[in-house]
Motif scaffolding. Structure first.
Motif, PDB file in Angstrom:
ATOM      1  N   TYR A 285     -17.398  19.687   7.748  1.00  0.00           N
ATOM      2  CA  TYR A 285     -17.382  20.067   6.246  1.00  0.00           C
ATOM      3  C   TYR A 285     -17.196  18.734   5.335  1.00  0.00           C
ATOM      4  N   ASP A 286     -17.021  19.179   3.989  1.00  0.00           N
ATOM      5  CA  ASP A 286     -16.941  17.866   3.132  1.00  0.00           C
ATOM      6  C   ASP A 286     -15.672  16.912   3.506  1.00  0.00           C
ATOM      7  N   GLY A 287     -14.711  17.735   3.710  1.00  0.00           N
ATOM      8  CA  GLY A 287     -13.254  16.897   3.789  1.00  0.00           C
ATOM      9  C   GLY A 287     -13.175  16.402   5.062  1.00  0.00           C
ATOM     10  N   TYR A 288     -14.128  16.644   6.047  1.00  0.00           N
ATOM     11  CA  TYR A 288     -13.867  16.269   7.277  1.00  0.00           C
ATOM     12  C   TYR A 288     -13.406  14.804   7.638  1.00  0.00           C
ATOM     13  N   CYS A 289     -13.865  13.739   6.960  1.00  0.00           N
ATOM     14  CA  CYS A 289     -13.548  12.473   6.991  1.00  0.00           C
ATOM     15  C   CYS A 289     -12.972  11.886   5.434  1.00  0.00           C
ATOM     16  N   LYS A 290     -12.652  12.892   4.608  1.00  0.00           N
ATOM     17  CA  LYS A 290     -12.064  12.534   3.273  1.00  0.00           C
ATOM     18  C   LYS A 290     -10.904  13.174   3.057  1.00  0.00           C
ATOM     19  N   PHE A 291      -9.818  12.622   3.512  1.00  0.00           N
ATOM     20  CA  PHE A 291      -8.409  13.224   3.595  1.00  0.00           C
ATOM     21  C   PHE A 291      -7.951  13.197   2.415  1.00  0.00           C
ATOM     22  N   PHE A 292      -7.820  12.157   1.365  1.00  0.00           N
ATOM     23  CA  PHE A 292      -7.367  12.584  -0.006  1.00  0.00           C
ATOM     24  C   PHE A 292      -8.149  13.467  -0.728  1.00  0.00           C
ATOM     25  N   ILE A 293      -7.346  14.284  -1.305  1.00  0.00           N
ATOM     26  CA  ILE A 293      -7.792  15.297  -2.175  1.00  0.00           C
ATOM     27  C   ILE A 293      -8.378  16.717  -1.381  1.00  0.00           C
ATOM     28  N   TYR A 294      -9.327  16.403  -0.605  1.00  0.00           N
ATOM     29  CA  TYR A 294     -10.133  17.449   0.103  1.00  0.00           C
ATOM     30  C   TYR A 294      -9.731  17.655   1.607  1.00  0.00           C
ATOM     31  N   GLY A 295      -8.959  16.971   2.110  1.00  0.00           N
ATOM     32  CA  GLY A 295      -8.738  16.894   3.812  1.00  0.00           C
ATOM     33  C   GLY A 295      -8.091  18.252   4.285  1.00  0.00           C
ATOM     34  N   ASP A 296      -7.293  18.906   3.518  1.00  0.00           N
ATOM     35  CA  ASP A 296      -6.891  20.272   3.811  1.00  0.00           C
ATOM     36  C   ASP A 296      -7.630  21.517   3.261  1.00  0.00           C
ATOM     37  N   SER A 297      -8.815  21.339   2.895  1.00  0.00           N
ATOM     38  CA  SER A 297      -9.766  22.376   2.416  1.00  0.00           C
ATOM     39  C   SER A 297     -11.240  22.243   3.034  1.00  0.00           C
ATOM     40  N   LYS A 298     -11.532  23.463   2.926  1.00  0.00           N
ATOM     41  CA  LYS A 298     -13.282  23.552   3.534  1.00  0.00           C
ATOM     42  C   LYS A 298     -14.266  23.491   2.324  1.00  0.00           C
ATOM     43  N   GLU A 299     -13.740  23.619   1.035  1.00  0.00           N
ATOM     44  CA  GLU A 299     -14.447  23.601  -0.367  1.00  0.00           C
ATOM     45  C   GLU A 299     -15.447  22.349  -0.326  1.00  0.00           C
ATOM     46  N   ASN A 300     -16.482  22.469  -1.123  1.00  0.00           N
ATOM     47  CA  ASN A 300     -17.315  21.587  -1.206  1.00  0.00           C
ATOM     48  C   ASN A 300     -16.756  20.616  -2.110  1.00  0.00           C
ATOM     49  N   ILE A 301     -17.227  19.181  -2.045  1.00  0.00           N
ATOM     50  CA  ILE A 301     -16.694  18.301  -3.161  1.00  0.00           C
ATOM     51  C   ILE A 301     -17.720  18.112  -4.212  1.00  0.00           C
ATOM     52  N   PRO A 302     -17.187  18.265  -5.389  1.00  0.00           N
ATOM     53  CA  PRO A 302     -18.150  18.303  -6.501  1.00  0.00           C
ATOM     54  C   PRO A 302     -19.097  17.145  -6.808  1.00  0.00           C
ATOM     55  N   GLU A 303     -20.166  17.263  -7.084  1.00  0.00           N
ATOM     56  CA  GLU A 303     -21.225  16.054  -7.144  1.00  0.00           C
ATOM     57  C   GLU A 303     -20.666  14.905  -7.995  1.00  0.00           C
ATOM     58  N   HIS A 304     -19.926  15.015  -9.044  1.00  0.00           N
ATOM     59  CA  HIS A 304     -19.448  14.067  -9.864  1.00  0.00           C
ATOM     60  C   HIS A 304     -18.161  13.366  -9.287  1.00  0.00           C
ATOM     61  N   ILE A 305     -17.838  13.785  -8.001  1.00  0.00           N
ATOM     62  CA  ILE A 305     -16.716  13.088  -7.446  1.00  0.00           C
ATOM     63  C   ILE A 305     -17.234  12.176  -6.169  1.00  0.00           C
ATOM     64  N   LYS A 306     -16.957  10.891  -6.217  1.00  0.00           N
ATOM     65  CA  LYS A 306     -17.478  10.386  -4.905  1.00  0.00           C
ATOM     66  C   LYS A 306     -16.279   9.537  -4.448  1.00  0.00           C
ATOM     67  N   ILE A 307     -16.103   9.815  -3.028  1.00  0.00           N
ATOM     68  CA  ILE A 307     -15.026   8.774  -2.184  1.00  0.00           C
ATOM     69  C   ILE A 307     -15.723   8.021  -1.396  1.00  0.00           C
TER      70      ILE A 307
END
Length: 380
Positions: A285-307
């Motif tokens: 899922y999107d937060g699989y290797c993105k711990f900050f902000i999205y690591g605890d969620s299965k939601e999609n990362i908005p297109e305007h946010i890049k990590i």
């Protein structure tokens, strides 16, 4: 009222603990004084979790860029296991080394002698940055050798750092394996094995951790010794990221020697989500290797946010080093943080509080800094 008083006292303590260029309106102290339960649980017992944080505020004015660092418990002498975070400098330096060899480039296919897996350098770098593939990392280490990686980082002013072993298989062999390289469709070449120096034991604080560890299914009732492991502290991780994102702020000899095409490829790979790299979005899922902000969620990362980041997790230690941007809301900042979650003090027992404490803390930390930046007044 008592709760407000406690938060006020904590804020004052954090102002003293956070070494900054200004004590006024200290963002690190404000974030760590958050009532968020995922943050409170850690900060209220902070020494147990060996937390270190480095946050960089970014201010742009006309053609100038000013970076201001804020830190919490940052100490290069306090060891933590860097896990997969070492893969970012290994990948960047592999691109740099390709510039020195006329006959190959990042699209060259290759394999390790004795192995049947063929990849291009570009494919391996993409695997490293999208899903943190260990085998891809190890192939790039065979391409360069530990000594060359360490010396080139040192020459760029990135220190302390010590890469001593491969990942996953944890091979300590100091001699690299030969690479079979496809020079063209009909011609192959073989690289010469590189003999690296034997690593010396690290002399650092907290280099021995816990009360026991498992090895070969046997429990050893003594601290786990990390003295021969990789060493890549928060300050060095942040230094690598700064040179990737803002190379113009460094002297030529301190930059990575990448042409614009290579740098654009690297930046794209760093923010590409697993689903966009061809991986199953249910598993990765999107937060699989993105711990900050999205690591605890299965939601999609908005297109305007890049990590743009690299995470690491092993032996109960979770680390993320990221440059986060939101083009829609004019937000950008850099954040590196590490936390140890191993309540029983036993290593290699696969009982770590990643999902219960570690990832929720890093995700909440990222959201708090994002919210702070969202409200912060910036130069027009």
């Amino acid at each position: 009222m008592l709760k407000i008083l406690k938060l006020t006292i904590l804020l004052l303590l954090l102002l003293l603990a956070c070494k900054t260029k200004s004590k006024e309106n200290n963002p690190m102290a404000l974030v760590l004084a958050s009532p968020n339960t995922s943050i409170r649980k850690v900060i209220d017992s902070v020494d147990q979790y060996e937390v270190q944080i480095l946050y960089t505020q970014i201010d742009r004015s006309d053609d100038s860029i000013v970076l201001t660092d804020y830190e919490f418990q940052l100490d290069d002498m306090n060891y933590f296991y860097p896990a997969s975070t070492v893969k970012l400098p290994i990948a960047v330096l592999a691109l740099e080394k390709l510039n020195l060899i006329d006959s190959i480039n990042r699209h060259t296919r290759y394999y390790i002698e004795g192995d049947s897996v063929e990849n291009t350098f570009a494919e391996d770098i993409s695997k490293i940055l999208s899903v943190s593939d260990n085998h891809a990392n190890n192939r790039l280490l065979e391409f360069q050798g530990q000594d060359d990686i360490n010396s080139r980082l040192e020459n760029k002013g990135i220190h302390p750092v010590r890469i001593s072993h491969r990942l996953g298989i944890h091979s300590d062999d100091v001699t690299t394996k030969p690479l079979i390289l496809y020079i063209n469709d009909s011609t192959t070449g073989t690289s010469t094995p590189i003999i690296n120096s034997e690593p010396l034991p690290l002399n650092l604080k907290r280099i021995k951790k816990g009360v026991g560890f498992y090895e070969n299914d046997s429990l050893h009732s003594e601290p786990f010794d990390f003295s021969f492991k990789n060493y890549y502290p928060v300050s060095s991780q942040h230094g690598v990221l700064k040179r990737i994102i803002f190379p113009e702020l460094f002297k030529t000899n301190e930059r990575f020697n990448l042409n614009e095409d290579q740098r654009e490829f690297l930046l794209t790979a760093m923010h590409t989500l697993p689903k966009d790299a061809g991986y199953d979005p249910q598993e990765y899922y999107d937060g699989y290797c993105k711990f900050f902000i999205y690591g605890d969620s299965k939601e999609n990362i908005p297109e305007h946010i890049k990590i743009y980041n690299k995470v690491g997790f092993a032996y109960g230690t979770l680390t993320d080093c990221a440059y986060i941007t939101d083009e829609k809301n004019n937000v950008e900042f850099m954040l590196t943080a590490t936390i140890l979650v191993n309540s029983d003090g036993i290593f290699n027992d696969d009982k770590y509080e990643y999902d219960e404490i570690g990832i929720p803390f890093l995700a909440a930390l990222g959201r708090e800094f994002y919210d702070f930046e969202l409200k912060r007044k910036k130069a027009p």
